[in-house]
Design an enzyme around this catalytic site. Structure first.
Site, PDB file in Angstrom:
ATOM      1  N   GLY A 129      13.181   3.475   0.272  1.00 28.84           N
ATOM      2  CA  GLY A 129      13.679   3.158   1.606  1.00 28.84           C
ATOM      3  C   GLY A 129      13.118   4.106   2.646  1.00 28.84           C
ATOM      4  CB  SER A 131       8.931   1.103   6.465  1.00 32.13           C
ATOM      5  OG  SER A 131       7.735   1.679   6.009  1.00 32.13           O
ATOM      6  CB  SER A 163       8.224  -3.175  -2.289  1.00 34.35           C
ATOM      7  OG  SER A 163       7.282  -3.308  -1.246  1.00 34.35           O
ATOM      8  CD  GLU A 248       2.009   5.021  -2.522  1.00 37.95           C
ATOM      9  OE1 GLU A 248       2.030   3.785  -2.596  1.00 37.95           O
ATOM     10  OE2 GLU A 248       2.506   5.642  -1.579  1.00 37.95           O
ATOM     11  CD  GLU A 375      -4.632   2.379  11.858  1.00 36.89           C
ATOM     12  OE1 GLU A 375      -5.245   1.331  12.106  1.00 36.89           O
ATOM     13  OE2 GLU A 375      -3.938   2.522  10.824  1.00 36.89           O
TER      14      GLU A 375
END
Length: 391
Positions: A129, A131, A163, A248, A375
């Site tokens: 959890g 975004s 997700s 990750e 970015e």
């Protein structure tokens, strides 16, 4: 240049390969597919648990956490062997690769055994959890609030793009606990069981179709979470976030190399223009593997090189996306064809070999977003590699 490893590392690889040969579920056993990144069919739970018990789930971990204290190079060849055979070692990748890893790095001993071990043994599944609406790439702008009230936090707010949340047992949830602190300073992390009153999960469909739902909106309305579920120090969640994404990113470039290799393998140019960009594709693949190997060597020496990982992240994800765009363009209308997924499960670690070129290209956009957008990575490179001013 030909990269090779010493005898000890290759013996490690051979032992792992023998384990895979002897224990991979058959295609018939693996007929039931996962419906989301936090749903594990029973056969997938057995497969993950066997890897944990034999020390092959995350070999860099100690044995009590599903590993065998493997070194960095051994961890690389483990991942490389999975990539080469296109094998999923877990169908709850964020649970194993990010959430359990974060608990092992920042959690208490009680949290490690209460939450991390069951996630690693496929007894629980987990979702991340992070975004929120208005706080995607800029995680520090999150607004989900958690107020400490005695021995509980009260959580209110919303997450999105979570997700697998509708199938997950727990959420590793980033919350704001000090609204008056600078935005990077007032963040904390909580483990929130999804059956807690006040938690609402709403899955929604993506381009893959209405029957495939992985993304979720998650709402928190006066959700009471025990204070003992705080992961890491209060208001120090930014450290946990960096550690979470670091788990990750470390070998993420291998997945992009696999996508590039698939494009090299599955597409053959037929004209001079196609041959020109196809040569660039081959060179990009070699460059990615060489840059990745250099980063791996630094990691094996104990050096932390976050900027190098950012370079690999940008180059690998964008090279794969550009290659697949060229392939789709060259394939024309044939690239839009959607064959039925017929490959056995162990060919589905990164991309389904039977998917259309359009499907592979569309999925490539996730590579430029997940784990830190291009970015954001360019900002890190600008400041920490090139030494440019923040403005």
């Amino acid at each position: 240049m030909k990269l090779s490893f010493d005898t000890e590392v290759e013996e490690f690889r051979a032992e792992f390969a023998a384990f895979l040969d002897a224990n991979l579920p058959t295609e018939a056993e693996a007929a039931e597919r996962s419906r989301s990144t936090a749903h594990l069919p029973e056969w997938a739970r057995r497969w993950q648990r066997l890897q944990f018990d034999e020390g092959w789930l995350l070999p860099g971990n100690p044995p009590e956490f599903g590993g065998r204290n493997a070194g960095v190079i051994q961890q690389f060849v483990h991942r490389e062997e999975l990539s080469r055979r296109r094998i999923c070692h877990s169908f709850n990748p964020q649970g194993v690769g990010i959430i359990a890893a974060s608990l092992l790095s920042f959690g208490t001993e009680e949290q490690k055994h209460r939450w991390a071990v069951p996630i690693l043994r496929a007894e629980l599944t987990a979702a991340l959890g992070m975004s929120e609406p208005g706080a995607g790439s800029d995680l520090a702008s999150l607004r989900t609030r958690a107020e400490l009230d005695g021995d509980h936090f009260t959580v209110n707010g919303q997450k999105v793009w979570t997700s697998g949340a509708h199938d997950a047992d727990v959420l590793l949830t980033f919350v704001r606990t000090d609204p008056d602190a600078p935005k990077h300073k007032g963040i904390s992390v909580l483990i929130v069981p999804t059956d807690t009153p006040g938690v609402t999960r709403r899955p929604f469909a993506s381009y893959t179709g209405p029957d495939h739902k992985d993304f979720n909106e998650v709402f928190f309305e006066n959700v009471r979470v025990p204070a003992e579920n705080l992961v890491g120090p209060l208001n120090q969640g930014w450290r946990v976030a960096n550690g979470s994404l670091g788990h990750e990113r470390t070998l993420m470039w291998l997945g992009e190399a696999e996508r590039l290799e698939a494009a090299v393998r599955d597409f053959r140019p037929t004209n001079a223009l196609d041959k020109d960009w196809y040569a660039t594709l081959v060179m990009d693949l070699q460059a990615l593997r060489l840059l990745g190997s250099a980063a791996l060597a630094r990691a094996a020496r104990g050096e932390q090189d976050v900027p190098a990982l950012s370079v690999l992240k940008v180059f690998g994800s964008e090279a794969a996306q550009q290659a697949l765009e060229h392939v789709l363009d060259a394939a024309g209308a044939d690239g839009l064809d959607h064959p039925a997924p017929t490959a056995p499960y162990h060919h589905m670690a990164f991309d389904d070999d039977s998917a259309s070129w359009f499907h592979r290209y569309a999925r490539s956009f996730g590579g430029t977003i997940a784990g830190g957008t291009s970015e954001i990575q360019r900002t890190i490179i600008a400041e920490r590699v090139l030494g440019l001013p923040r403005r």
